[in-house]
Scaffold this motif. Structure first.
Motif, PDB file in Angstrom:
ATOM      1  N   THR A   1     -34.005  -4.948 -10.950  1.00  0.00           N
ATOM      2  CA  THR A   1     -34.613  -3.445 -10.854  1.00  0.00           C
ATOM      3  C   THR A   1     -35.243  -3.472  -9.399  1.00  0.00           C
ATOM      4  OG1 THR A   1     -35.280  -3.253 -13.006  1.00  0.00           O
ATOM      5  CG2 THR A   1     -36.510  -1.851 -11.559  1.00  0.00           C
TER       6      THR A   1
ATOM      7  N   THR B   1     -29.796   4.120 -10.634  1.00  0.00           N
ATOM      8  CA  THR B   1     -30.549   3.193 -11.395  1.00  0.00           C
ATOM      9  C   THR B   1     -31.351   3.775 -12.702  1.00  0.00           C
ATOM     10  OG1 THR B   1     -32.818   3.900 -10.155  1.00  0.00           O
ATOM     11  CG2 THR B   1     -31.291   2.341  -9.293  1.00  0.00           C
TER      12      THR B   1
ATOM     13  N   SER C   1     -36.661  -0.043 -15.223  1.00  0.00           N
ATOM     14  CA  SER C   1     -35.416   0.372 -14.522  1.00  0.00           C
ATOM     15  C   SER C   1     -35.033   1.650 -14.728  1.00  0.00           C
ATOM     16  CB  SER C   1     -34.394  -0.522 -15.395  1.00  0.00           C
ATOM     17  OG  SER C   1     -34.198  -0.289 -16.823  1.00  0.00           O
TER      18      SER C   1
END
Length: 358
Positions: free
Chosen positions: A59, A201, A19
């Protein structure tokens, strides 16, 4: 140089995906570089998504978001291909075992796609239905029909308008593009720019406001705020912490009494120190939550500023059109000033009258 594309290599890269921003960006660049394999890429991505553990599925969605948006400037292939499986993907990620935080993150992705017109409103509505779970009697296979992206729908419905808009976009770049986070990378000897798009992210997803508020309120009841325990520690007899006072013990009974007090003090201080250590960890976590939350707000602010500038320009154009219409209306003749022809016009002279000699 980037490695050649094979299904096995892609599956391996998806298995190694984490991630972190760097991991997602690196794989996204690799996928976009091999965009001629877009159909295979999306098929393998969806297959691996279904097999992934619940804590890794979000993710995969962040990766899809990055690829879809960054590949638009090179072509619509990924947008179309992902569009065919995204509803099933949202159903898969937001399944019964997913938590509220994951669903909120998926909603943020959809919100950004809606704001940026990545997909048309009908598809966004379908993806939102995917968040609610699979429909009844659904076989679970991705739809074969590839939905069209917003740009293609507009092109079919309004070809001339779309062509003009496309030409305009080639002349003028989107406003405030320089504010987005860009990374320059070298692919096969050529330098390309990759834009990091919201939602970010990071290794830690930004907290929701309610989650952050709760964490801050919990700190009000932390160990360092426990006045009662601190008072008990302050009132401990000095003999439990001063070795030189042991010389004052006169008999075994006094020694036994002090031993009990020392044991109680040890337990009290051990428990309080453990609470303080937990408080330190909690404060570090809240600090990180605040940093992530602030960064997310900065990203949203930048996006809002970009939209404000875009719509301010549109407003100025509308003002100009309004002024032009007003000026045009003022230059039109006033029909009320024309002569009254209700009774009919006088007859035109004949040819003989026009050319007759006096």
């Amino acid at each position: 140089m980037m490695a050649g594309f094979t299904e096995g290599a892609l599956a391996k890269k998806l298995a190694d995906l984490n991630s972190s921003q760097q991991s997602i960006q690196t794989l996204s660049l690799w996928l976009i570089h091999h965009r001629k394999h877009h159909a295979t890429i999306v098929r393998v991505w969806f297959k691996e998504l279904q097999k992934a553990k619940d804590n890794r599925k979000l993710t995969f969605m962040y990766l899809a978001n990055d690829v879809i948006q960054n590949s638009k400037k090179k072509g619509p292939e990924f947008g179309r291909e992902f569009g065919g499986v995204l509803r099933k993907a949202f159903e898969c990620v937001s399944g019964p075992d997913s938590d509220e935080k994951t669903k909120k993150s998926l909603e943020r992705i959809l919100g950004i796609w809606e704001d940026r017109a990545v997909y048309d409103a009908r598809l966004i509505k379908e993806f939102k239905k995917g968040l609610e779970g699979p429909p009844a009697n659904d076989g679970g296979t991705p739809p074969k029909k590839k939905p069209k992206m917003m740009e293609e729908v507009r092109t079919e419905q309004e070809p001339e308008k779309s062509a003009k808009k496309e030409a305009s976009n080639r002349v003028k770049a989107p406003p405030r593009q320089h504010k987005l986070s860009e990374t320059e990378v070298e692919i096969d000897g050529k330098k390309e720019k990759h834009t990091m798009l919201s939602p970010r992210t990071p290794a830690r997803d930004a907290p929701e406001p309610e989650e952050l508020i709760k964490a801050l309120l919990d700190l009000e009841n932390s160990a360092s705020s426990d006045a009662a325990i601190r008072e008990r520690i302050a009132n401990l007899p000095p003999e439990v912490s001063e070795i030189n006072l042991l010389n004052k013990l006169e008999d075994k009974a006094a020694a036994d009494k002090l031993a009990v007090q020392v044991n109680e003090a040890v337990q009290l201080l051990t428990e309080y120190n453990a609470r303080l250590a937990m408080e330190m960890d909690d404060r570090k976590k809240v600090t990180q939550m605040l940093n992530d939350f602030i960064q997310t707000q900065k990203d949203m602010l930048s996006h809002a500023e970009q939209r404000l500038e875009e719509y301010s320009e549109k407003l100025q154009k509308v003002y100009a059109v309004r002024q032009e219409v007003k000026s045009h209306i003022q230059n039109l003749p006033d029909l009320t000033q024309l002569p009254d022809v209700t009774g009919g016009l006088a007859p035109l002279p004949s040819a003989g009258d026009l050319f007759s000699l006096p």
